[in-house]
Design an enzyme around this catalytic site. Structure first.
Site, PDB file in Angstrom:
ATOM      1  N   HIS A  77     -18.975  14.626 -88.980  1.00  0.00           N
ATOM      2  CA  HIS A  77     -19.408  15.083 -90.305  1.00  0.00           C
ATOM      3  C   HIS A  77     -19.322  13.887 -91.247  1.00  0.00           C
ATOM      4  O   HIS A  77     -18.469  13.012 -91.059  1.00  0.00           O
ATOM      5  CB  HIS A  77     -18.457  16.128 -90.873  1.00  0.00           C
ATOM      6  CG  HIS A  77     -18.460  17.433 -90.166  1.00  0.00           C
ATOM      7  ND1 HIS A  77     -17.524  17.783 -89.244  1.00  0.00           N
ATOM      8  CD2 HIS A  77     -19.288  18.500 -90.286  1.00  0.00           C
ATOM      9  CE1 HIS A  77     -17.768  19.009 -88.802  1.00  0.00           C
ATOM     10  NE2 HIS A  77     -18.831  19.462 -89.416  1.00  0.00           N
ATOM     11  N   ASP A  80     -15.775  13.724 -92.506  1.00  0.00           N
ATOM     12  CA  ASP A  80     -14.693  13.453 -91.538  1.00  0.00           C
ATOM     13  C   ASP A  80     -14.266  11.998 -91.697  1.00  0.00           C
ATOM     14  O   ASP A  80     -13.130  11.641 -91.375  1.00  0.00           O
ATOM     15  CB  ASP A  80     -15.174  13.604 -90.080  1.00  0.00           C
ATOM     16  CG  ASP A  80     -15.451  15.040 -89.682  1.00  0.00           C
ATOM     17  OD1 ASP A  80     -14.972  15.948 -90.365  1.00  0.00           O
ATOM     18  OD2 ASP A  80     -16.165  15.235 -88.666  1.00  0.00           O
TER      19      ASP A  80
HETATM   20  C1  GLT Z   1     -16.875  23.529 -87.523  1.00  0.00           C
HETATM   21  C2  GLT Z   1     -17.563  24.579 -86.720  1.00  0.00           C
HETATM   22  C3  GLT Z   1     -18.180  23.973 -85.524  1.00  0.00           C
HETATM   23  C4  GLT Z   1     -19.364  23.128 -85.908  1.00  0.00           C
HETATM   24  C5  GLT Z   1     -19.004  21.935 -86.680  1.00  0.00           C
HETATM   25  C6  GLT Z   1     -20.266  21.256 -87.133  1.00  0.00           C
HETATM   26  S1  GLT Z   1     -17.922  22.252 -87.971  1.00  0.00           S
HETATM   27  O1  GLT Z   1     -15.793  22.991 -86.806  1.00  0.00           O
HETATM   28  O2  GLT Z   1     -16.616  25.580 -86.341  1.00  0.00           O
HETATM   29  O3  GLT Z   1     -18.571  24.917 -84.599  1.00  0.00           O
HETATM   30  O4  GLT Z   1     -19.988  22.692 -84.730  1.00  0.00           O
HETATM   31  O5  GLT Z   1     -20.472  21.378 -88.476  1.00  0.00           O
END
Ligand code: GLT
Ligand code: MN
Ligand code: MN
Length: 412
Positions: A77, A80
């Protein structure tokens, strides 16, 4: 057994992992399109009811460890790695440069970038909220992520609209919110087209990821199927650039069969990216590592993907349990989940070429002889015995899972 002194615990872990055997070398692991998210190993274990249990780790450390294990791709992200307040400032460029050199140093590639549109207070009303300022900011954030993606030479961009919805029904106009959300995606695709042209790179593959609940009470696009309808709704200006990133567990969470959800994405040509993990039906998003809850179902999923030549990423979207330490994340979680994936993938190959499954499947497709399609009873009778093959195929898949097809037996 005597209590284990603290300073001997990590060597015990190492010894037992070693004793398990059957692990693949980093070179072999790198042959698969396995991608490692920044957020998975750096998840500290915090939640509404939970204080963190693990120490923070940097992206440099995450990349170094992925490289050691043999995970060849990294994804992230925006926030992140770049604090929200540093986005759009010179700090952003500094960090992106540090990311580039760390990727290079560790021989990794960035596969995917995604925008965090759920954590920060600015998203309290979601990324497609009523306020034009919020939506304008969301567009800037998406465009910025696309730019970072090109900078890091990523191929994919993921959108998880977990805040697209509400806690309280009636206060939000759903159709309008969906239109506003489409505006955001349209802006991201347009920025992408422009940057790709300037940089002489292909455009990114924009992948929507559904989760039926959490963190919003009601989510407007809760399933992969809802997203397919959205992609083909006419609201998107570039529907050809947009596909899906289904997550195995998110389909189980609404009670669906992940393999069937993936099949629906495949027939639409929209299976771009796949988040792999495990968990339970109709429960929250536990993000357990692949194969620890539903190995047989996972085998079936990979049979489907292998037989349809899926060649996109397998993204380790996993959250280490709170019982796993920082050390355990790299000593146990990541290498063992990668190895279970590879094993299941190889098993799927065996299932596809298994002579018993093949003959049974061919026989089912050939159907019974001698039926008159105008006479219902003759159709039933012609196929009656053959249909027992469904259960036989399922038994054979179980045998493949436990190695019985290669002669492994128990107390015969
Ligand atoms: C978050 C979510 C995940 C997604 C991520 C991507 S963020 O952790 O639960 O399933 O893949 O934004
Ligand atoms: Mn996911
Ligand atoms: Mn999940």
């Amino acid at each position: 057994m005597d209590p284990i002194p603290q300073n001997q615990q990590t060597s015990l872990i190492d010894r037992l992992v070693q004793a398990c055997g059957g692990s693949y070398s980093p070179e072999v692991r790198r042959r698969y399109f396995i991608t490692g998210p920044q957020w998975a190993p750096s998840y500290e274990g915090q939640a509404v009811f939970h204080a963190p249990v693990r120490a923070p780790i940097t992206f440099e450390k995450v990349m170094e460890e992925y490289a050691k294990v043999g995970v060849g791709y990294w994804c992230t992200h925006d926030t992140d790695v770049i604090p929200t307040n540093d986005l759009f400032t010179p700090r952003q460029e500094e960090i992106v440069n540090r990311i580039k050199s760390s990727l290079q140093k560790n021989g990794l590639k960035c596969s995917m970038v995604t925008t965090e549109t759920f954590h920060h207070p600015v998203w309290a009303g979601g990324p497609a909220a009523e306020s034009p300022d919020v939506r304008e900011y969301a567009k800037r954030r998406l465009a910025n992520t696309v730019a970072i993606g090109h900078e890091l030479e990523a191929q994919f961009c993921v959108y998880w609209p977990g805040m697209l919805g509400y806690y309280i029904p009636g206060a939000v106009d759903e159709t309008q919110t969906l239109r506003w959300f489409a505006d955001g995606l349209n802006a991201a695709c347009e920025t992408d087209i422009e940057i790709a042209k300037n940089k002489n790179r292909p455009t990114l593959k924009h992948c929507m990821e559904a989760k039926p609940f959490e963190p919003q009470g009601e989510i407007l696009l809760p399933t992969s199927d809802a997203m397919l309808a959205f992609i083909f709704s006419g609201l998107l200006k570039h529907p050809d650039m947009v596909g899906l990133n289904p997550e195995y567990l998110h389909e189980l969470m609404w009670g669906g069969e992940p393999r069937a959800a993936l099949a629906r994405a495949l027939v639409c040509g929209k299976l771009f990216h796949f988040d792999i993990n495990d968990g339970y039906r109709l429960k929250h998003d536990v993000d357990i590592a692949i194969g620890l809850v539903n190995p047989l179902d996972w085998l079936n999923v990979l049979v489907l993907l292998r037989s349809h030549n899926y060649n996109g990423p397998f993204n380790l979207d996993y959250k280490p349990p709170r019982t796993t330490s920082n050390y355990g994340v790299w000593a146990v979680s990541v290498p063992t989940m990668v190895d279970r994936f590879i094993t299941l993938w190889e098993m799927a190959g065996e299932a596809i070429s298994d002579p018993i499954i093949k003959e049974a499947t061919d026989a089912l497709k050939a159907g019974g002889a001698g039926a008159d399609p105008r006479d219902v009873n003759s159709v039933v009778n012609a196929n009656k015995e053959l249909l027992s093959l469904h259960e036989l195929i399922a038994h054979r898949l179980f045998q493949i899972l436990i190695g019985a097809h290669r002669g492994r037996t128990y107390s015969l």
